[in-house]
Scaffold this motif. Structure first.
Motif, PDB file in Angstrom:
ATOM      1  N   THR A 132       2.266 -25.216   7.546  1.00  0.00           N
ATOM      2  CA  THR A 132       2.692 -25.546   8.723  1.00  0.00           C
ATOM      3  C   THR A 132       0.979 -26.527   8.876  1.00  0.00           C
ATOM      4  N   ALA A 133      -0.164 -26.149   9.339  1.00  0.00           N
ATOM      5  CA  ALA A 133      -1.559 -26.572   9.922  1.00  0.00           C
ATOM      6  C   ALA A 133      -1.809 -28.234   9.102  1.00  0.00           C
ATOM      7  N   ARG A 134      -0.729 -28.314   7.567  1.00  0.00           N
ATOM      8  CA  ARG A 134      -1.537 -29.705   8.427  1.00  0.00           C
ATOM      9  C   ARG A 134      -0.629 -30.661   8.625  1.00  0.00           C
ATOM     10  N   ARG A 135       0.745 -30.449   8.339  1.00  0.00           N
ATOM     11  CA  ARG A 135       1.527 -31.106   9.409  1.00  0.00           C
ATOM     12  C   ARG A 135       1.319 -31.105  10.970  1.00  0.00           C
ATOM     13  N   ASP A 136       0.048 -30.243  11.614  1.00  0.00           N
ATOM     14  CA  ASP A 136       0.147 -29.758  12.497  1.00  0.00           C
ATOM     15  C   ASP A 136      -1.136 -30.800  13.369  1.00  0.00           C
TER      16      ASP A 136
END
Length: 316
Positions: free
Chosen positions: A270-274
């Motif tokens: 999720t952090a990579r996407r965000d």
């Protein structure tokens, strides 16, 4: 500054833009090569043959030699990568991090110069026995993946004394001063990644670029946290150096627990996407403190060329 590297590939600067998977694709490789160094792009473990062909076409567009970097541990699960590289016929292929030996002969028979990265003198000697054309002595300061057993300078000294094949130096070489230092020691050129991470031709997001340009030389950490969280198949001896963040600090030393924690894996995805880099990673070396502004790849190569003036002080 004429060396084996410049003579073999008709370069004006004895410098290789390291193959940074996920950071520099064909566009960066093309820009580095067009500027007089040797540009490379790295192939991610899951990259398709079509992606390799597309990026190779971009890298080859200036009509200058370029290279491709492969991760040996990933090739058995994605054999189409090797065939795509053979079809592309780059000037150089770097195949490292895992059992690379079986690929050397086929690549060389295709007319491709083969190099591998070594993090110890014994690895460099094994590379020479495997028949590679040159070896990259990659010290612990380097960004991304590799060993962290020996720093660049003592490693370079040991490898230069031990092998007869050409040696390139990697790890912490980010300016003309670094290039001059490794050339003076006897290397045929430098292998630089972090120095090019601030370039306009990278694929880095704006938020990652901001973090990168604000980072200091002490802001990196080395380990397997991000690989374990992603369930990647990197051999355990090859960790990665990245900007230190809260996720790394939380899990460093708890990798076995992390390997079974699906929520941590989801958090990282999720952090990579965000683009949340308190959790997501930015692989970079200790030379990051020397990367202070956005520049073009041509500007970076031109700055490295200043090594000649430094070396001439002693030539007199």
């Amino acid at each position: 500054m004429r060396t084996w590297l410049t003579e073999r590939f008709d370069l004006t600067v004895p410098l290789v833009g390291a193959p940074m998977a996920g950071v520099g694709a064909g566009r960066l490789a093309a820009a580095v090569s067009a500027a007089g160094a040797l540009g490379m792009f790295g192939v991610p473990a899951a990259a398709t043959a079509e992606w390799i062909r597309e990026q190779a076409s971009v890298a080859a567009a200036p009509g200058r030699p370029y290279g491709i970097g492969l991760m040996a541990w990933a090739l058995p699960g994605n054999p189409a990568q090797l065939q795509a590289v053979l079809d592309a016929r780059p000037a150089v292929v770097s195949v490292s991090f895992g059992p690379y030996e079986s690929y050397v002969t086929e690549l060389r028979q295709a007319g491709i110069t083969v190099v591998t990265q070594a993090g110890t003198t014994e690895e460099a000697l094994a590379a020479e026995r495997a028949g590679v054309d040159a070896v990259v002595a990659r010290g612990a300061e380097g960004g991304g993946h590799g060993r962290a057993d020996v720093a660049t300078l003592p490693l370079l000294e040991g490898v230069l004394d031990a092998v007869r094949i050409p040696v390139l130096a990697a790890g912490g070489v980010a300016t003309a001063r670094g290039l001059a230092a490794v050339l003076a020691a006897g290397a045929e050129g430098a292998w630089a990644g972090t120095a090019f991470m601030g370039c306009e031709e990278t694929t880095i997001s704006p938020e990652a670029m901001r973090r990168l340009l604000e980072a200091a030389e002490t802001d990196t950490a080395y380990g397997r946290v991000f690989d374990v969280a992603q369930r990647l198949g990197w051999p355990v001896e090859y960790g990665g150096r990245a900007l230190r963040n809260a996720f790394f600090d939380r899990w460093a030393g708890r990798e076995d627990e992390l390997a079974a924690d699906d929520s941590a894996r989801a958090d990282l995805e999720t952090a990579r996407r965000d683009q949340d880099f308190d959790t997501a990673f930015i692989y970079v070396g200790q030379g990051v403190g020397l990367v202070r502004e956005r520049r073009t790849a041509a500007d970076v190569v031109a700055a490295f060329a200043g090594a000649e003036k430094l070396l001439n002080r002693f030539a007199r």
